[in-house]
Write a protein that holds these residues in place. Structure first.
Motif, PDB file in Angstrom:
ATOM      1  N   ARG A 321     -17.919  22.389 -33.945  1.00  0.00           N
ATOM      2  CA  ARG A 321     -19.214  22.582 -33.184  1.00  0.00           C
ATOM      3  C   ARG A 321     -19.079  24.149 -32.783  1.00  0.00           C
ATOM      4  NH1 ARG A 321     -21.720  18.778 -30.200  1.00  0.00           N
ATOM      5  NH2 ARG A 321     -23.221  19.982 -30.311  1.00  0.00           N
ATOM      6  N   GLY A 322     -20.309  24.738 -32.402  1.00  0.00           N
ATOM      7  CA  GLY A 322     -20.257  26.126 -31.738  1.00  0.00           C
ATOM      8  C   GLY A 322     -21.124  25.995 -30.380  1.00  0.00           C
ATOM      9  N   PHE A 323     -20.696  26.834 -29.522  1.00  0.00           N
ATOM     10  CA  PHE A 323     -21.394  26.775 -28.316  1.00  0.00           C
ATOM     11  C   PHE A 323     -21.929  28.393 -27.970  1.00  0.00           C
ATOM     12  CE2 PHE A 323     -21.652  27.696 -23.724  1.00  0.00           C
ATOM     13  CZ  PHE A 323     -22.672  26.710 -23.623  1.00  0.00           C
ATOM     14  N   TRP A 324     -23.240  28.661 -27.566  1.00  0.00           N
ATOM     15  CA  TRP A 324     -23.640  29.958 -27.257  1.00  0.00           C
ATOM     16  C   TRP A 324     -24.348  29.767 -25.788  1.00  0.00           C
ATOM     17  CZ3 TRP A 324     -28.292  33.070 -29.521  1.00  0.00           C
ATOM     18  CH2 TRP A 324     -28.025  34.620 -29.069  1.00  0.00           C
ATOM     19  N   MET A 325     -23.877  30.222 -24.748  1.00  0.00           N
ATOM     20  CA  MET A 325     -24.652  30.249 -23.533  1.00  0.00           C
ATOM     21  C   MET A 325     -25.882  30.808 -23.583  1.00  0.00           C
ATOM     22  SD  MET A 325     -23.187  29.139 -20.599  1.00  0.00           S
ATOM     23  CE  MET A 325     -24.203  28.313 -19.838  1.00  0.00           C
ATOM     24  N   ASN A 326     -26.027  31.519 -24.220  1.00  0.00           N
ATOM     25  CA  ASN A 326     -27.478  32.305 -24.155  1.00  0.00           C
ATOM     26  C   ASN A 326     -28.688  31.141 -24.533  1.00  0.00           C
ATOM     27  OD1 ASN A 326     -27.448  34.788 -23.403  1.00  0.00           O
ATOM     28  ND2 ASN A 326     -26.727  35.567 -25.201  1.00  0.00           N
ATOM     29  N   ARG A 327     -27.990  30.360 -25.644  1.00  0.00           N
ATOM     30  CA  ARG A 327     -29.178  29.352 -26.061  1.00  0.00           C
ATOM     31  C   ARG A 327     -29.093  28.240 -25.110  1.00  0.00           C
ATOM     32  NH1 ARG A 327     -27.304  28.140 -31.009  1.00  0.00           N
ATOM     33  NH2 ARG A 327     -28.868  29.685 -31.831  1.00  0.00           N
ATOM     34  N   TRP A 328     -28.068  27.986 -24.301  1.00  0.00           N
ATOM     35  CA  TRP A 328     -28.327  26.983 -23.258  1.00  0.00           C
ATOM     36  C   TRP A 328     -29.267  27.342 -22.373  1.00  0.00           C
ATOM     37  CZ3 TRP A 328     -27.516  25.920 -18.098  1.00  0.00           C
ATOM     38  CH2 TRP A 328     -27.543  24.761 -17.902  1.00  0.00           C
ATOM     39  N   TYR A 329     -29.061  28.669 -21.993  1.00  0.00           N
ATOM     40  CA  TYR A 329     -30.003  29.383 -20.918  1.00  0.00           C
ATOM     41  C   TYR A 329     -31.553  29.297 -21.348  1.00  0.00           C
ATOM     42  CZ  TYR A 329     -26.400  30.701 -17.679  1.00  0.00           C
ATOM     43  OH  TYR A 329     -25.013  30.851 -17.038  1.00  0.00           O
ATOM     44  N   ALA A 330     -31.585  29.292 -22.593  1.00  0.00           N
ATOM     45  CA  ALA A 330     -32.779  29.747 -23.143  1.00  0.00           C
ATOM     46  C   ALA A 330     -33.687  28.079 -23.156  1.00  0.00           C
ATOM     47  CB  ALA A 330     -32.910  30.146 -24.482  1.00  0.00           C
ATOM     48  N   ASP A 331     -32.706  27.380 -23.301  1.00  0.00           N
ATOM     49  CA  ASP A 331     -33.237  26.018 -23.271  1.00  0.00           C
ATOM     50  C   ASP A 331     -33.641  25.363 -21.957  1.00  0.00           C
ATOM     51  OD1 ASP A 331     -32.949  25.638 -25.939  1.00  0.00           O
ATOM     52  OD2 ASP A 331     -31.222  24.734 -26.114  1.00  0.00           O
ATOM     53  N   CYS A 332     -33.011  26.137 -21.025  1.00  0.00           N
ATOM     54  CA  CYS A 332     -33.459  25.936 -19.624  1.00  0.00           C
ATOM     55  C   CYS A 332     -34.865  26.098 -19.368  1.00  0.00           C
ATOM     56  CB  CYS A 332     -32.536  26.491 -18.405  1.00  0.00           C
ATOM     57  SG  CYS A 332     -30.935  25.905 -18.541  1.00  0.00           S
ATOM     58  N   GLN A 333     -35.301  27.125 -19.941  1.00  0.00           N
ATOM     59  CA  GLN A 333     -36.550  27.811 -19.435  1.00  0.00           C
ATOM     60  C   GLN A 333     -37.734  26.616 -19.634  1.00  0.00           C
ATOM     61  OE1 GLN A 333     -36.723  31.707 -20.936  1.00  0.00           O
ATOM     62  NE2 GLN A 333     -38.261  32.155 -19.224  1.00  0.00           N
ATOM     63  N   GLY A 334     -38.296  26.379 -18.433  1.00  0.00           N
ATOM     64  CA  GLY A 334     -39.487  25.551 -18.365  1.00  0.00           C
ATOM     65  C   GLY A 334     -39.111  24.328 -18.375  1.00  0.00           C
ATOM     66  N   ASP A 335     -37.801  23.742 -18.265  1.00  0.00           N
ATOM     67  CA  ASP A 335     -37.298  22.550 -18.127  1.00  0.00           C
ATOM     68  C   ASP A 335     -36.665  22.209 -16.774  1.00  0.00           C
ATOM     69  OD1 ASP A 335     -35.577  20.163 -18.192  1.00  0.00           O
ATOM     70  OD2 ASP A 335     -35.246  20.368 -20.256  1.00  0.00           O
ATOM     71  N   SER A 336     -37.480  21.507 -15.785  1.00  0.00           N
ATOM     72  CA  SER A 336     -36.911  21.731 -14.345  1.00  0.00           C
ATOM     73  C   SER A 336     -35.593  21.095 -14.379  1.00  0.00           C
ATOM     74  CB  SER A 336     -37.916  21.062 -13.524  1.00  0.00           C
ATOM     75  OG  SER A 336     -38.479  19.857 -13.809  1.00  0.00           O
ATOM     76  N   ALA A 337     -35.254  19.855 -15.204  1.00  0.00           N
ATOM     77  CA  ALA A 337     -34.125  19.213 -15.022  1.00  0.00           C
ATOM     78  C   ALA A 337     -32.917  20.060 -15.124  1.00  0.00           C
ATOM     79  CB  ALA A 337     -33.990  18.017 -15.773  1.00  0.00           C
ATOM     80  N   ARG A 338     -33.081  20.891 -16.400  1.00  0.00           N
ATOM     81  CA  ARG A 338     -32.343  21.881 -16.968  1.00  0.00           C
ATOM     82  C   ARG A 338     -31.872  22.818 -15.845  1.00  0.00           C
ATOM     83  NH1 ARG A 338     -30.272  23.282 -21.998  1.00  0.00           N
ATOM     84  NH2 ARG A 338     -29.287  21.708 -23.065  1.00  0.00           N
TER      85      ARG A 338
END
Ligand SMILES: NC(=O)c1ccc[n+]([C@@H]2O[C@H](COP(=O)([O-])OP(=O)(O)OC[C@H]3O[C@@H](n4cnc5c(N)ncnc54)[C@H](OP(=O)(O)O)[C@@H]3O)[C@@H](O)[C@H]2O)c1
Length: 397
Positions: A321-338
């Motif tokens: 697998r791969g992991f990119w912290m920037n993508r994780w943060y981008a996915d947070c946007q607009g998602d209050s649980a995240r």
């Protein structure tokens, strides 16, 4: 309970338009001379970075609605910042035409993506941050952090609750978003680790690697840490063991029969492997991940591809697998649980720092004084952005 972070968006963040106040009353800041490390084209960081003196808007011209003036406190030099300047990172720097002290302009981007600053002024109507708040950029590429001061959009900032600042240094907050957070997510999101399970990693002395060691120890997992061979290896081994690393070996030692034997007869599975190197170092390490385990690649320091033998995929069912912290943060946007998860993660890490259970990686501090002659600042920045300088640099302002 996690304290809520302040995400500034929408009309509140953009400031009050047409509020009837003259510009001169809408900001608390007056003209600022700011030093910034700027590049006008991509290339080798040492060749293309130049320190300039910027003219930031003063009260007469005013800030744009929704803008704030930030005085930077600390900002690290991460490998991805250097990749960005080289033009090899997917997030590009924010190029803009900047006014310089003396009347000239420059079209370029300020280097650096991570860091913490203190808000010193806000446009009228910005209600989520106030002078004195510590803020970090919301996204990579939001604004360059290698500068004494900047003007930023309030909706691109995350305010750090004041209570979290107790017992931590600006450098701890400046380095929070990338390396410790990457380690935190990788340990949590790719396997259901049980107490005593092992994680193997290369680049174990990197910022992420050290964070993996400390978080794993805190959560009851064990780590096998691989570093590049070097003179005085024992000193580094002791250092990583003191952080909580269970087994620390060099890439050369990983080929030794007794080490291989030891790693094949552990009393618990190696469920995860973290790779930030690529090439042979990844293959060598992946052989010790238990059947059904997961290799997570998050960096490519050797600039070599990740190549895995078919046998590891077939017979050991290793997942890559791969992991990119920037993508994780981008996915947070607009998602209050995240967003709550992000706040909880940062709060957790800072609480560990405060309690002495987590140390930010050793940083070579480059003290950048606002009143420094430009030539001195240029020398300071040039040496901090040199690849392979042997130390992770961070600017303190
Ligand atoms: N995916 C993500 O979201 C994410 C987040 C954070 C970091 N990263 C990546 O993770 C990596 C480490 O970042 P960091 O800030 O933790 O690094 P760092 O603290 O600056 O440390 C760099 C590490 O890379 C090793 N290294 C340097 N050149 C190498 C080479 N040619 N071959 C093998 N190893 C080499 C160093 O080992 P020596 O001591 O032997 O030189 C050291 O362990 C970088 O690639 C970075 O971009 C990715």
């Amino acid at each position: 309970m996690a304290t809520r972070l302040l995400f500034l968006r929408g009309p509140a963040a953009r400031g009050l338009r047409g509020c009837g106040m003259p510009n001169s009353m809408r900001v608390q800041a007056r003209g600022l001379a700011a030093q910034a490390a700027v590049y006008t084209e991509t290339g080798s960081p040492q060749d293309v970075i130049q320190v300039v003196e910027r003219e930031l808007p003063d009260a007469a011209d005013g800030l744009e609605p929704g803008q704030v003036v930030v005085r930077m406190l600390a900002a690290p030099v991460n490998p991805s910042d250097l990749n960005q300047i080289e033009g090899t990172y997917p997030v590009r720097g924010r190029f803009a035409t900047m006014a310089l002290r003396g009347g000239a302009t420059i079209h370029g981007a300020v280097g650096g993506n991570e860091g913490v600053g203190e808000v010193v002024a806000t446009a009228h109507g910005v209600d989520g941050v106030q002078p004195g708040d510590w803020v970090v950029p919301r996204r990579a590429g939001e604004f360059g952090t290698w500068c004494s001061h900047t003007v930023a959009a309030a909706d691109g900032l995350v305010a750090i609750p004041r209570a979290w600042r107790a017992g931590v240094q600006p450098a701890d907050v400046a380095c929070l978003k990338v390396n410790p957070s990457t380690a935190y997510r990788m340990l949590r999101d790719f396997a259901e680790l049980r107490a005593g399970d092992y994680v193997i990693q290369n680049g174990a002395n990197s910022g992420v690697g050290r964070a993996v060691i400390q978080l794993a120890r805190h959560w009851g997992f064990r780590t096998i840490n691989v570093v590049r061979d070097r003179p005085h290896l024992a000193t580094l081994q002791q250092e990583l063991q003191a952080l909580g690393g269970d087994i620390v070996v060099s890439d050369r030692q990983l080929g030794d029969e007794d080490v291989k034997q030891r790693l094949r007869s552990l009393d618990a599975p190696v469920r995860l492997g973290f790779n930030c190197v690529g090439g042979r170092a990844t293959l060598q390490m992946t052989k010790f991940i238990s059947a059904g385990g997961t290799l997570v690649s998050y960096g490519g320091m050797s600039r070599q591809p990740v190549t895995l033998p078919t046998s590891l995929l077939l017979f050991n069912d290793i997942r890559a697998r791969g992991f990119w912290m920037n993508r994780w943060y981008a996915d947070c946007q607009g998602d209050s649980a995240r967003e709550a998860e992000m706040a909880a993660m940062w709060q957790d890490i800072l609480a560990l720092v405060r309690g002495g259970a987590f140390a930010t990686q050793p940083l070579a501090e480059s003290r950048w004084l606002a009143a420094m002659p430009l030539a001195d600042a240029q020398r300071l920045v040039s040496s901090a952005v040199a690849w392979g300088s042997g130390a992770k640099h961070a600017f303190s302002f």
